[in-house]
Motif scaffolding. Sequence first.
Motif, mmCIF file in Angstrom:
data_model
loop_
_atom_site.group_PDB
_atom_site.id
_atom_site.type_symbol
_atom_site.label_atom_id
_atom_site.label_comp_id
_atom_site.label_asym_id
_atom_site.label_seq_id
_atom_site.Cartn_x
_atom_site.Cartn_y
_atom_site.Cartn_z
ATOM 1 N N TYR A 1 -45.457 19.640 -70.329
ATOM 2 C CA TYR A 1 -45.278 19.338 -68.905
ATOM 3 C C TYR A 1 -44.692 20.559 -68.204
ATOM 4 O O TYR A 1 -43.506 20.852 -68.350
ATOM 5 N N PRO A 2 -45.491 21.271 -67.419
ATOM 6 C CA PRO A 2 -45.038 22.565 -66.862
ATOM 7 C C PRO A 2 -43.843 22.473 -65.919
ATOM 8 O O PRO A 2 -43.095 23.424 -65.813
ATOM 9 N N ILE A 3 -43.653 21.361 -65.203
ATOM 10 C CA ILE A 3 -42.524 21.338 -64.266
ATOM 11 C C ILE A 3 -41.661 20.103 -64.472
ATOM 12 O O ILE A 3 -42.165 19.021 -64.767
ATOM 13 N N VAL A 4 -40.352 20.295 -64.346
ATOM 14 C CA VAL A 4 -39.407 19.195 -64.530
ATOM 15 C C VAL A 4 -38.512 19.120 -63.294
ATOM 16 O O VAL A 4 -38.143 20.135 -62.717
ATOM 17 N N TRP A 5 -38.227 17.883 -62.848
ATOM 18 C CA TRP A 5 -37.454 17.659 -61.623
ATOM 19 C C TRP A 5 -36.263 16.734 -61.894
ATOM 20 O O TRP A 5 -36.219 16.056 -62.912
ATOM 21 N N SER A 6 -35.367 16.647 -60.911
ATOM 22 C CA SER A 6 -34.257 15.685 -61.017
ATOM 23 C C SER A 6 -34.531 14.538 -60.052
ATOM 24 O O SER A 6 -33.986 14.488 -58.968
ATOM 25 N N TRP A 7 -35.402 13.615 -60.487
ATOM 26 C CA TRP A 7 -35.812 12.510 -59.624
ATOM 27 C C TRP A 7 -35.165 11.184 -60.021
ATOM 28 O O TRP A 7 -35.680 10.120 -59.688
ATOM 29 N N ALA A 8 -34.073 11.213 -60.767
ATOM 30 C CA ALA A 8 -33.401 9.971 -61.148
ATOM 31 C C ALA A 8 -32.888 9.255 -59.901
ATOM 32 O O ALA A 8 -32.790 9.851 -58.822
ATOM 33 N N GLN A 9 -32.538 7.994 -60.056
ATOM 34 C CA GLN A 9 -32.038 7.223 -58.924
ATOM 35 C C GLN A 9 -30.636 7.699 -58.575
ATOM 36 O O GLN A 9 -29.639 7.096 -58.961
ATOM 37 N N ALA A 10 -30.571 8.820 -57.887
ATOM 38 C CA ALA A 10 -29.289 9.445 -57.557
ATOM 39 C C ALA A 10 -29.529 10.420 -56.409
ATOM 40 O O ALA A 10 -30.668 10.652 -56.011
ATOM 41 N N GLU A 11 -28.446 11.013 -55.919
ATOM 42 C CA GLU A 11 -28.563 11.960 -54.812
ATOM 43 C C GLU A 11 -29.461 13.139 -55.191
ATOM 44 O O GLU A 11 -30.119 13.744 -54.327
ATOM 45 N N ALA A 12 -29.506 13.452 -56.493
ATOM 46 C CA ALA A 12 -30.329 14.572 -56.969
ATOM 47 C C ALA A 12 -31.777 14.423 -56.511
ATOM 48 O O ALA A 12 -32.438 15.412 -56.166
ATOM 49 N N ALA A 13 -32.279 13.186 -56.499
ATOM 50 C CA ALA A 13 -33.669 12.953 -56.098
ATOM 51 C C ALA A 13 -33.861 13.310 -54.626
ATOM 52 O O ALA A 13 -34.888 13.859 -54.233
ATOM 53 N N ILE A 14 -32.856 12.980 -53.803
ATOM 54 C CA ILE A 14 -32.956 13.273 -52.376
ATOM 55 C C ILE A 14 -33.010 14.783 -52.159
ATOM 56 O O ILE A 14 -33.721 15.281 -51.280
ATOM 57 N N CYS A 15 -32.262 15.531 -52.970
ATOM 58 C CA CYS A 15 -32.251 16.983 -52.820
ATOM 59 C C CYS A 15 -33.642 17.559 -53.074
ATOM 60 O O CYS A 15 -34.111 18.412 -52.313
ATOM 61 N N ASP A 16 -34.305 17.112 -54.127
ATOM 62 C CA ASP A 16 -35.664 17.599 -54.402
ATOM 63 C C ASP A 16 -36.634 17.124 -53.320
ATOM 64 O O ASP A 16 -37.528 17.843 -52.894
ATOM 65 N N TRP A 17 -36.425 15.900 -52.882
ATOM 66 C CA TRP A 17 -37.305 15.290 -51.881
ATOM 67 C C TRP A 17 -37.246 16.040 -50.556
ATOM 68 O O TRP A 17 -38.271 16.377 -49.961
ATOM 69 N N VAL A 18 -36.025 16.334 -50.101
ATOM 70 C CA VAL A 18 -35.865 17.057 -48.840
ATOM 71 C C VAL A 18 -36.521 18.438 -48.943
ATOM 72 O O VAL A 18 -37.205 18.887 -48.016
#
Lengths: 435, 299
Positions: free
Chosen positions: A188-205
């Motif tokens: 899997y070439p890319i990994v994100w922090s999309w857990a149900q936490a503020e971290a997901a909002i940071c990637d989303w924004v």
Amino acid sequence: MRKETKWILIVTMLTLLVSLVGCQSQQQPTGPVTIRVFGMDQAAMTPEEMKAIADEFMQKNPDIKVELEFAAYDAMHDKIITAMASTPPSYDVFEVDDPWYAEFVKAGYLVDVSDRITDKMKADVFKTAWDVVTVDGKVYGLPWLLDQKYFFYNKQILQQAGFNEPPKTWEELIDQAKVIKEKGLVEYPIVWSWAQAEAAICDWVTLLYGNGGTFLDKDGKPAFNNEAGVQTLTWMLQTMEDGYTNPASISYLEEDVRNVFSQGKAAFALNWNYMFDLANFNQQESQVTGQVGVALIPVFKKGAEMGVVSSSINGSMGFGVAAKSPNLDAGWKFIEYLTSEDVQLRYSAHMLPMWQTLFQGDNLKKLESASPAAAVMASAFSAQFPYANVRPRAAFYPEGSKALQLALQLALTKQKTPQEALDEAAAKWLELSQK
Amino acid sequence: MKKQETLRQRDIRTAWMLILPSLLIILGITLQPILTTFILSFFETSQGQIVPTEFVGLSHYFNFIKDPIFWATIKRTLYFTFVSVALELVLGLGIAQLINSHPPGWKFLRTSLIIPWAVPTIVNGFMWRWIYNADYGALNGLLLQLGVIKHYVPWLIAPQRAMNLVILADIWHTVPFVALILQAALATIPEELEEAAAVDGATSWQRFVRIRLPLLRPAILVALVIRSVEAFRVFDIIYVTTNGGPAFGTVTISFLTYLETFSYGHIGNGSALSFLISLFTMGLAYIYIRFLYRPEVNP
């Protein structure tokens, strides 16, 4: 039972009781004071670095004793709320994340320090940093950490796949990911922090603004459920279904992202400044030392056509003194030391100073020679920071953010379509803002 | 006669004075917060502060009862409670029987059984979070080496599966407790009863169902009530392992209370939820006692 024995018993019990009750109300204005400081154990400075700074401070100020306590980011907000319930509060000084200021000021947790800010501070610290700690024109503490997400990539994997340059758009990234996956370099070439936490909002924004979207519209109403938002979320889901995004991202926080990337199991990752030093220089923490590159965060083609050069998330934090703390002066003194130019210059391996003067002229050379990480990250910071987007500042932010986290997760687990999920979150946000 | 009474009265008075300090402390740290919470549940509070601002009566309670999220959460919590407690009882009973039949090394088994239970729940949660990790977790490593899976599986990304895996982690943690309670009760059952039944030709299954199980009923009831109430209020293992995710799939009622109170700063809502939890747990306990407690079969 004899009378004397009984009286002795009663007196003992009463003494015990009184001494127990008395524990609370010892407040001596003179003599050495102890201040309790609460900070973050994740990203930015490590607890060891913080401890070293506190030791320096205590040597210079023998009348103040500093006790440090740390928590992971996701526990901080709620720990602060419980700590502020008592009088005196459990912490005299605590670290505050950008989106919490509105809420904490409304709740009366933070002391207004506007008249303690010197002209030198005002002139030499980044203006964006002051925005973090200012609510309605008043300053609540000092900015400390100017952080944002950066785009990290594994140079070796990219070279093996035949690419000399990191991608400039997310579409380009998917093209590269395709080759990397086909060649079997990583699953899997890319990994994100999309857990149900503020971290997901940071990637989303980060992704949303890179697609020409915004969190709120001009009137302060939610805009994340418009076309750009839905497209962005659909893209996130698609990259997961195509196997370019690590599917475990839905359960991952920043530390998981760092671990996966550091094991060489991902070619691309978004993360805060601290990951560079740990992944590129720390052989105990990383199997990819020397292979880590940092570049401007890509945008979507559509965003690029609209003139968006790059997009990141502003993850800055400050330190404030508790309004109910009996040790206001000692607490302020510690924050001043913690954020001073000298300290921030010397401890720049995992976070960069908030003093813009340190990024100019001869000072920049000093900063770049302060640590191997700062040598690379100082210029990366200057390049990326103009594109760091700020999350809305609202007193109801934690609840609104949680609704959006849920929406992202409902869409990513395919329980709702991106449009349905985002519409629900937008409705919730609107409802909260009208309360 | 009169003198004896005063002696007794004096004893009582001394007893009161001896327990008074501890009583005050206990009341201070349990009764006071309970009362405060109860009162707060009828008020709106300013955000993040324990200061009531406006009396709203029962509206916090009614808002929750009308809220589909609340009922979805109750459903998840009941699922967690029933599945984990049922499996714990079955497994616990099996282990208790095994220990009770004194196989070689049973004393060692009984002692080592304590270990999972002695691990603090938070530590247990962290351990399982690492075990379940998709990219460097022990579970994937083990299953891959055994050839059960061909690729690493991201365990915690599907809500229902995440819930079941949290239940598994909880079972691992608490089966020893149930096993020890049941084993202690099994040890008190006189062997003669079963021997007599065996002489009369009862099969081992019949002996289990007709003799052991009825005699175990009080111990089972104790384990059931304690575990159900605990499971219904489960919080820490979820907080650490999944933090309520994915997509609220592991948000139980205590977790919701935590979110309302500490993340959103709605102290009034949180207080009302706490009391709703108490009502539910009391209901559970009532059902068990009503249907399982039969004094006549107590040994």
